[in-house]
Every structure is written in C-alpha cells, then in structure tokens.
Design a protein around this motif. Structure first.
Motif, PDB file in Angstrom:
ATOM      1  N   ASN A  16       3.951   0.713  -1.417  1.00  0.00           N
ATOM      2  CA  ASN A  16       3.509  -0.480  -0.694  1.00  0.00           C
ATOM      3  C   ASN A  16       3.286  -1.718  -1.539  1.00  0.00           C
ATOM      4  N   ARG A  17       2.899  -1.500  -2.809  1.00  0.00           N
ATOM      5  CA  ARG A  17       2.428  -2.648  -3.575  1.00  0.00           C
ATOM      6  C   ARG A  17       3.125  -2.801  -4.923  1.00  0.00           C
ATOM      7  N   LYS A  31      -2.850  -6.247  -7.490  1.00  0.00           N
ATOM      8  CA  LYS A  31      -1.856  -5.564  -6.652  1.00  0.00           C
ATOM      9  C   LYS A  31      -1.601  -6.396  -5.400  1.00  0.00           C
ATOM     10  N   GLU A 101      -9.716  -2.833 -12.223  1.00  0.00           N
ATOM     11  CA  GLU A 101      -9.708  -2.396 -13.627  1.00  0.00           C
ATOM     12  C   GLU A 101      -8.337  -1.796 -13.968  1.00  0.00           C
ATOM     13  N   ILE A 103      -6.196   0.520 -16.254  1.00  0.00           N
ATOM     14  CA  ILE A 103      -6.495   1.652 -17.128  1.00  0.00           C
ATOM     15  C   ILE A 103      -5.507   1.648 -18.293  1.00  0.00           C
ATOM     16  N   HIS A 151       0.890  10.668  -8.407  1.00  0.00           N
ATOM     17  CA  HIS A 151       1.170   9.357  -9.005  1.00  0.00           C
ATOM     18  C   HIS A 151       0.072   8.336  -8.716  1.00  0.00           C
ATOM     19  N   ASN A 152      -0.980   8.789  -8.029  1.00  0.00           N
ATOM     20  CA  ASN A 152      -2.131   7.902  -7.831  1.00  0.00           C
ATOM     21  C   ASN A 152      -3.289   8.231  -8.776  1.00  0.00           C
ATOM     22  N   ASP A 173      -5.606   4.766  -6.419  1.00  0.00           N
ATOM     23  CA  ASP A 173      -5.055   4.472  -5.076  1.00  0.00           C
ATOM     24  C   ASP A 173      -5.436   5.630  -4.149  1.00  0.00           C
TER      25      ASP A 173
HETATM   26  N1  LIG Z   1      -5.519   0.260 -12.274  1.00  0.00           N
HETATM   27  C1  LIG Z   1      -4.409   0.796 -12.743  1.00  0.00           C
HETATM   28  N2  LIG Z   1      -4.299   1.153 -14.046  1.00  0.00           N
HETATM   29  C2  LIG Z   1      -3.138   1.697 -14.521  1.00  0.00           C
HETATM   30  N3  LIG Z   1      -2.048   1.930 -13.760  1.00  0.00           N
HETATM   31  C3  LIG Z   1      -2.101   1.593 -12.460  1.00  0.00           C
HETATM   32  C4  LIG Z   1      -3.282   1.013 -11.885  1.00  0.00           C
HETATM   33  N4  LIG Z   1      -3.038   0.783 -10.572  1.00  0.00           N
HETATM   34  C5  LIG Z   1      -1.780   1.205 -10.340  1.00  0.00           C
HETATM   35  N5  LIG Z   1      -1.206   1.681 -11.459  1.00  0.00           N
HETATM   36  C6  LIG Z   1       0.176   2.222 -11.564  1.00  0.00           C
HETATM   37  O1  LIG Z   1       0.975   1.567 -10.595  1.00  0.00           O
HETATM   38  C7  LIG Z   1       1.493   2.484  -9.631  1.00  0.00           C
HETATM   39  C8  LIG Z   1       1.513   1.859  -8.243  1.00  0.00           C
HETATM   40  O2  LIG Z   1       0.209   1.436  -7.858  1.00  0.00           O
HETATM   41  P1  LIG Z   1      -0.459   1.881  -6.471  1.00  0.00           P
HETATM   42  O3  LIG Z   1      -1.792   1.232  -6.412  1.00  0.00           O
HETATM   43  O4  LIG Z   1      -0.448   3.363  -6.357  1.00  0.00           O
HETATM   44  O5  LIG Z   1       0.524   1.227  -5.412  1.00  0.00           O
HETATM   45  P2  LIG Z   1       0.823   1.714  -3.897  1.00  0.00           P
HETATM   46  O6  LIG Z   1      -0.402   1.388  -3.110  1.00  0.00           O
HETATM   47  O7  LIG Z   1       2.015   0.930  -3.473  1.00  0.00           O
HETATM   48  O8  LIG Z   1       1.103   3.184  -3.944  1.00  0.00           O
HETATM   49  C9  LIG Z   1       0.596   3.728  -9.747  1.00  0.00           C
HETATM   50  O9  LIG Z   1       1.306   4.882  -9.383  1.00  0.00           O
HETATM   51  C10 LIG Z   1       0.191   3.716 -11.222  1.00  0.00           C
HETATM   52  O10 LIG Z   1       1.147   4.366 -12.038  1.00  0.00           O
END
Ligand SMILES: Nc1ncnc2c1ncn2[C@@H]1O[C@H](COP(=O)(O)OP(=O)(O)O)[C@@H](O)[C@H]1O
Ligand SMILES: [Mg+2]
Length: 237
Positions: A16-17, A31, A101, A103, A151-152, A173
């Motif tokens: 989604n993002r 995001k 934040e 990571i 993957h979240n 996520d």
């Molecule tokens: N705060 C974060 N720190 C490190 N990596 C992140 C972070 N947020 C997202 N990611 C990476 O980005 C990818 C996509 O972000 P995500 O928030 O899961 O998007 P979506 O809502 O579209 O699934 C994640 O699978 C992760 O690998």
C-alpha cells in the motif's frame, strides 16, 4: 510547509505504501500511499461487501496513526520496545504521510525485514530467540494487531565487540485489531486469546515461508529494499 518527497527515492514499499527517509530527520521515515495504487483501487481489490465501506476505511496511514496514538496514550511506554514509534502525520507533496521511527542497524543501514533475513541466513538460533522475545512481548502487552507478517517485522542489528547480534525485532506495520478483536469492551480473556492466536500463527507463517522458497525464488517484491526506484529482488537460488 509541505515536505518534498517527489525528488527523493523511496527506500522500500509494501502493498500500500511507499517509504522514504525523512529529508530532515535521518532517523525517521515517512510513509505515503503508493500513487499508482489509490484508495479506490484498494477498495475495489477487497471486493464485496467491503466495497460498501467508505474510502476512509481503507486508509492504512490514518489507521496506523490512530492506533499508535492509542498505544502512546493508553499503554505502557515499553510497548514501543518492539514497535516503531509514531511522530504524527506530516504533509508531503505525495499526500499525507505517517512519520515514524526508522529502524537502523549499527552500520547505519535500514534494518532488513525478517523475511529477507530468513532468506539470507535461515532460522538461526539467534533469530529464534529474538522471535520468542517478540511473542512474549505481544502477549504481555496484549498488542492489538492484524496477522503479524514476516515482512512487517524488521531485524535491528547491533555490535558487541566485533560481533554483530540481533538487538530486537520491531513490528513496523499491521497494528490495530480488526474484526471481533476490535470491539470495545471485549472481555480481557477473549482479547488475550485472540492475541495469542496471532502469535501462534507466526509459526505457521515461518513454515509457509520456507515451503514457498523451495522453488528457489523470493516470494514477491513487497518489503524489500529499493534500488534505483525498484525493489531489489534477491537472485533465485
Ligand atoms: N520504520 C521502519 N524501519 C525500517 N524499515 C521499515 C520501516 N517501515 C517500513 N519499513 C520497510 O518498508 C517496507 C514497507 O513498509 P510497510 O509499512 O510495511 O508498507 P505497507 O503498509 O505498504 O505494507 C517494510 O516491509 C519494511 O521492510
Ligand atoms: Mg507492510
């Protein structure tokens, strides 16, 4: 003032993002909705009867912000030991963004997802121990979440002497309960049972993941680091 992201390269994307490093805060991410996958597309993809819901019901960013604010206001601060903190919504030239934040590993690299870690290193003892810690944390705080997807979760690495180790797993996520678990005034025991089910499902996800990579291919582009604007899909093996 609106933050300019169109000139920046996203570091990753999910279903989604798109995720960007905050241009003014290298330890935060922003995001935004993927421009080519609108809320209308998202609603259509879910199919009937969800197509009857208003578009706002599909806005992951707004929902995540609401949930993280609830955690900040109503939960012990230690809940954020394994969940990325929110810094609120920000205006960007790609629409409203959720700032949180970022990571990072000790190297300064963005921590890889647990799915990518498992692909590269397998289910190491160290990873197993880190996952047990995450599960205990989820149960202790009765964290309301959707299914916890591989993957979240990201794997934060640190250095001790010359040795790299997994400092913690962080969920970035999929927060906030859905369905029956989201009902207010749900008896605490039922709430805990439902959280326990999410935690147990994680084991099945691991099994499914290792089953799915038996063909030697990485399963899908979401959650991977991006290189030159495209997900950097690991080579088949
Ligand atoms: N705060 C974060 N720190 C490190 N990596 C992140 C972070 N947020 C997202 N990611 C990476 O980005 C990818 C996509 O972000 P995500 O928030 O899961 O998007 P979506 O809502 O579209 O699934 C994640 O699978 C992760 O690998
Ligand atoms: Mg995701």
């Amino acid at each position: 003032m609106s933050i300019k992201l169109t000139a920046e390269r996203p570091f990753s994307r999910g279903g989604n993002r798109l995720c960007f490093i905050h241009p003014d805060h290298p330890d935060r991410c922003i995001k935004v909705r993927r421009p080519e996958f609108t809320l209308e597309d998202c609603r259509r993809k879910k199919g009937f009867p969800k197509t009857l819901l208003p578009l706002s019901a599909f806005d992951d960013n707004a929902e995540e912000f609401r949930v993280l604010r609830d955690f900040q206001e109503n939960y012990a601060d230690s809940i954020f030991d394994h969940i990325s903190r929110s810094y609120g919504m920000v205006e960007t030239d790609l629409g409203l963004g959720m700032c949180s934040e970022l990571i990072l590993d000790h190297t300064g690299d963005i921590s890889m997802s647990l799915m990518l870690y498992l692909w590269h290193f397998g289910y190491t003892d160290e990873c197993k121990a880190a996952l047990e810690k995450l599960k205990t944390h989820w149960l202790k705080h009765a964290v309301p979440s959707r299914s916890i997807l591989l993957h979240n979760i990201v794997v934060e690495k640190r250095l001790q002497g010359d040795d790299e180790f997994i400092n913690r797993l962080v969920v970035i996520d999929g927060l906030g309960a859905t369905g029956i678990a989201s009902l207010p005034f749900l008896p605490q025991r039922l709430r805990r049972y439902l959280v326990g089910r999410k935690v147990k499902n994680l084991d099945q996800r691991l099994t499914d993941f290792f089953e799915s990579i038996k063909n030697g291919k990485y399963p899908g582009p979401n959650g991977l680091p991006m290189k030159d604007g495209k997900p950097d899909i690991p080579k088949p093996r």
